[in-house]
Design an enzyme around this catalytic site. Structure first.
Site, PDB file in Angstrom:
ATOM      1  N   TYR A 126       0.658  -1.031  -0.497  1.00  0.00           N
ATOM      2  CA  TYR A 126       0.419  -0.159  -0.067  1.00  0.00           C
ATOM      3  C   TYR A 126       1.136   1.274  -0.115  1.00  0.00           C
ATOM      4  O   TYR A 126       1.787   0.711   0.524  1.00  0.00           O
ATOM      5  CB  TYR A 126      -0.684  -0.045   0.985  1.00  0.00           C
ATOM      6  CG  TYR A 126      -1.934  -0.844   0.945  1.00  0.00           C
ATOM      7  CD1 TYR A 126      -2.144  -1.986   1.731  1.00  0.00           C
ATOM      8  CD2 TYR A 126      -2.897   0.018   0.798  1.00  0.00           C
ATOM      9  CE1 TYR A 126      -3.173  -2.911   1.259  1.00  0.00           C
ATOM     10  CE2 TYR A 126      -4.352  -1.452   1.083  1.00  0.00           C
ATOM     11  CZ  TYR A 126      -4.144  -2.474   1.100  1.00  0.00           C
ATOM     12  OH  TYR A 126      -5.353  -3.504   1.201  1.00  0.00           O
ATOM     13  N   TYR A 150      -1.088  -9.679   0.708  1.00  0.00           N
ATOM     14  CA  TYR A 150      -0.045  -8.856   1.320  1.00  0.00           C
ATOM     15  C   TYR A 150       0.901 -10.251   2.977  1.00  0.00           C
ATOM     16  O   TYR A 150      -0.556 -10.482   2.782  1.00  0.00           O
ATOM     17  CB  TYR A 150       0.255  -7.966   1.410  1.00  0.00           C
ATOM     18  CG  TYR A 150      -1.314  -7.275   1.990  1.00  0.00           C
ATOM     19  CD1 TYR A 150      -2.337  -6.576   1.385  1.00  0.00           C
ATOM     20  CD2 TYR A 150      -0.909  -7.109   3.931  1.00  0.00           C
ATOM     21  CE1 TYR A 150      -3.110  -6.251   1.810  1.00  0.00           C
ATOM     22  CE2 TYR A 150      -2.476  -6.335   3.990  1.00  0.00           C
ATOM     23  CZ  TYR A 150      -2.901  -6.184   3.443  1.00  0.00           C
ATOM     24  OH  TYR A 150      -4.507  -5.645   3.998  1.00  0.00           O
ATOM     25  N   ARG A 204      -2.958 -12.007   3.779  1.00  0.00           N
ATOM     26  CA  ARG A 204      -4.830 -11.229   3.087  1.00  0.00           C
ATOM     27  C   ARG A 204      -4.923 -11.700   1.548  1.00  0.00           C
ATOM     28  O   ARG A 204      -3.822 -11.480   0.492  1.00  0.00           O
ATOM     29  CB  ARG A 204      -4.977  -9.959   3.371  1.00  0.00           C
ATOM     30  CG  ARG A 204      -4.862  -9.303   4.551  1.00  0.00           C
ATOM     31  CD  ARG A 204      -6.110  -9.311   5.761  1.00  0.00           C
ATOM     32  NE  ARG A 204      -7.155  -9.341   4.919  1.00  0.00           N
ATOM     33  CZ  ARG A 204      -8.684  -8.889   4.470  1.00  0.00           C
ATOM     34  NH1 ARG A 204      -8.143  -7.253   4.194  1.00  0.00           N
ATOM     35  NH2 ARG A 204      -8.797  -9.826   3.876  1.00  0.00           N
ATOM     36  N   HIS A 237      -7.525  -8.278  -2.737  1.00  0.00           N
ATOM     37  CA  HIS A 237      -8.972  -7.344  -2.530  1.00  0.00           C
ATOM     38  C   HIS A 237      -8.251  -5.461  -3.132  1.00  0.00           C
ATOM     39  O   HIS A 237      -7.052  -5.037  -2.732  1.00  0.00           O
ATOM     40  CB  HIS A 237      -9.220  -7.427  -0.963  1.00  0.00           C
ATOM     41  CG  HIS A 237      -8.733  -6.699   0.077  1.00  0.00           C
ATOM     42  ND1 HIS A 237      -6.727  -7.402   0.483  1.00  0.00           N
ATOM     43  CD2 HIS A 237      -8.326  -5.915   0.677  1.00  0.00           C
ATOM     44  CE1 HIS A 237      -6.672  -6.409   1.730  1.00  0.00           C
ATOM     45  NE2 HIS A 237      -7.272  -5.297   1.670  1.00  0.00           N
ATOM     46  N   HIS A 255     -10.307  -2.247  -1.145  1.00  0.00           N
ATOM     47  CA  HIS A 255     -11.340  -2.032  -0.614  1.00  0.00           C
ATOM     48  C   HIS A 255     -12.719  -0.973  -0.978  1.00  0.00           C
ATOM     49  O   HIS A 255     -12.550  -0.049  -2.095  1.00  0.00           O
ATOM     50  CB  HIS A 255     -10.577  -1.308   1.068  1.00  0.00           C
ATOM     51  CG  HIS A 255      -9.278  -1.693   1.581  1.00  0.00           C
ATOM     52  ND1 HIS A 255     -10.256  -2.171   2.431  1.00  0.00           N
ATOM     53  CD2 HIS A 255      -8.570  -2.757   1.194  1.00  0.00           C
ATOM     54  CE1 HIS A 255      -8.587  -2.731   3.148  1.00  0.00           C
ATOM     55  NE2 HIS A 255      -8.365  -2.535   2.644  1.00  0.00           N
TER      56      HIS A 255
END
Lengths: 177, 231
Positions: free
Chosen positions: B103, B142, B152, B155, B157
């Protein structure tokens, strides 16, 4: 009949999207709540969000929605977002007015954070509105103890505090909207 | 006007021990019934001009030196209520990791490269049919510290603001056929009957030849009731 999409946590990495501070991706809403009408003194609304161990939560997001100082809900206004990166959420807004005899000034709150699989709703009322609070259609049917926990207190001139506790004896009441 | 009730059976519980952060952050007391609270209409939001074709295109909206690395995808769908009626003018905001699973957020310390051409953020307003369409990069998986060897699943959000406070939604979109879904506590917290609704559908009609694979993802939120609910 389609069924509702399930909620998931906001996670820890949302601020650059939802509360950005750079020009790279300009924010569409921030912690200064805007109105087009209504005269009222500017207030600061702040508070710390704490977890069940009493630790201050620095990765939460708080959204607020409210009427203007005349008690009017303005389409496209009255909305703000704040993170808690510096230890507290802070909003610059006005104290909402009220137009109904059985409604006391209040601010709608939505709370999000890592560790919350569902966002939570609550309300902020004001401790210095005793008379109106007694007649409020929502507050008046709550126990005195619960009511206390929904009141923002005046910290200094024009500054109100509303701390949020996720758990424990002082757990903030959340609302099943 | 009353709003559809929240479908408890569609959502995860607040306390889900396998997702460790819920232990000290989930409220323990039952919430207050909303007696005396009217639903809060939000017809439109105070938006600046920063929502439009550019903000919907994550391949372009934060480039500095060229295109972002990774597989291009189209992510499109509708915001609908429980009756299937579209919610026009809804604000949809998305954010995600880059193709390497990193991120562009200062708190993410995962040892995967940043992409100077990809901030991984976008926003759109749904059209009259409730539709949104984003261009982006398929995010990578990640690692996170929830448990040993925890990852995770890839995905995206999603944040949705509809026409009433009660249909505010934050969720995550996952990809079909992902083996990590079985091992992810956040995804697994969702009741079994509702899990499918978080998985995007591969869609050849959304796929743009020689450009990007298409995925469909609808968001179904609480709407207004035309007739009272029977309980």
């Amino acid at each position: 009949m389609p069924d509702h999409t399930p909620s998931q946590t906001i996670g820890p990495f949302f601020s650059h999207a939802l509360t950005p501070e750079s020009n790279r991706f300009p924010p569409i809403v921030d912690n200064r709540v805007r109105f087009s009408k209504g005269e009222g003194p500017s207030i600061e609304l702040r508070g710390a969000v704490r977890d069940g161990e009493g630790n201050v939560i620095t990765d939460a997001m708080v959204e607020i929605f409210q009427s203007n100082a005349d008690g009017v809900f303005e389409t496209g206004h009255g909305y703000g977002r704040s993170g808690t990166e510096n230890g507290e959420f802070v909003f610059r807004t006005v104290k909402p007015g009220t137009r109904e005899p059985d409604m006391s000034p209040c601010i709608e709150v939505v709370l999000f954070m890592r560790g919350l699989l569902n966002h939570l709703f609550t309300r902020i009322y004001f401790a210095d509105e005793k008379e109106l609070n007694e007649r409020d259609r929502f507050l008046s049917q709550l126990s005195a103890e619960t009511r206390e926990r929904l009141l923002a207190t005046s910290e200094s001139d024009g500054v109100y505090r509303f701390d949020i506790n996720m758990q424990g004896p002082d757990e903030t009441p959340f609302i099943d909207r | 006007m009353t709003v559809e009730s929240r479908q408890e059976a569609s959502h995860p519980p607040n306390l889900y021990p396998e997702y460790k952060s819920t232990a000290f952050r989930s409220p323990r007391k039952a919430p207050l019934p909303p007696d005396g609270i009217d639903s809060f209409c939000m017809e439109s939001l105070p938006l600046s001009s920063d929502v439009g074709p550019r903000s919907e295109n994550l391949l372009l909206n934060t480039c500095t030196t060229g295109e972002p690395i990774g597989e291009r995808i189209v992510v499109s769908g509708k915001v609908l209520d429980g009756d299937g009626a579209p919610l026009a003018g809804s604000l949809v905001e998305i954010w995600q990791a880059n193709a390497a699973g990193r991120y562009a957020h200062k708190v993410d310390r995962h040892d995967a490269p940043l992409d100077k051409n990809f901030l991984g953020v976008g926003r759109a307003l749904t059209d009259d049919e409730g539709r949104f369409k984003f261009y982006t990069i398929r995010p990578g998986a990640y690692p996170w510290g929830n448990h040993d060897n925890a990852w995770r699943p890839p995905h995206i959000h999603f944040s949705v603001i509809g026409n009433v406070l009660e249909n505010r939604l934050i969720t995550q979109m996952y990809f079909p056929g992902d083996p990590l879904l079985d091992h992810d506590p956040i995804f697994q917290s969702v009741p079994d009957r509702a899990k499918d609704r978080l998985i995007a559908g591969f869609d050849l009609t959304l796929t743009e030849p020689e450009f990007a694979l298409g995925y469909r993802f609808d968001l179904v939120v609480r709407g207004f009731l035309s007739t009272p609910e029977t309980t």
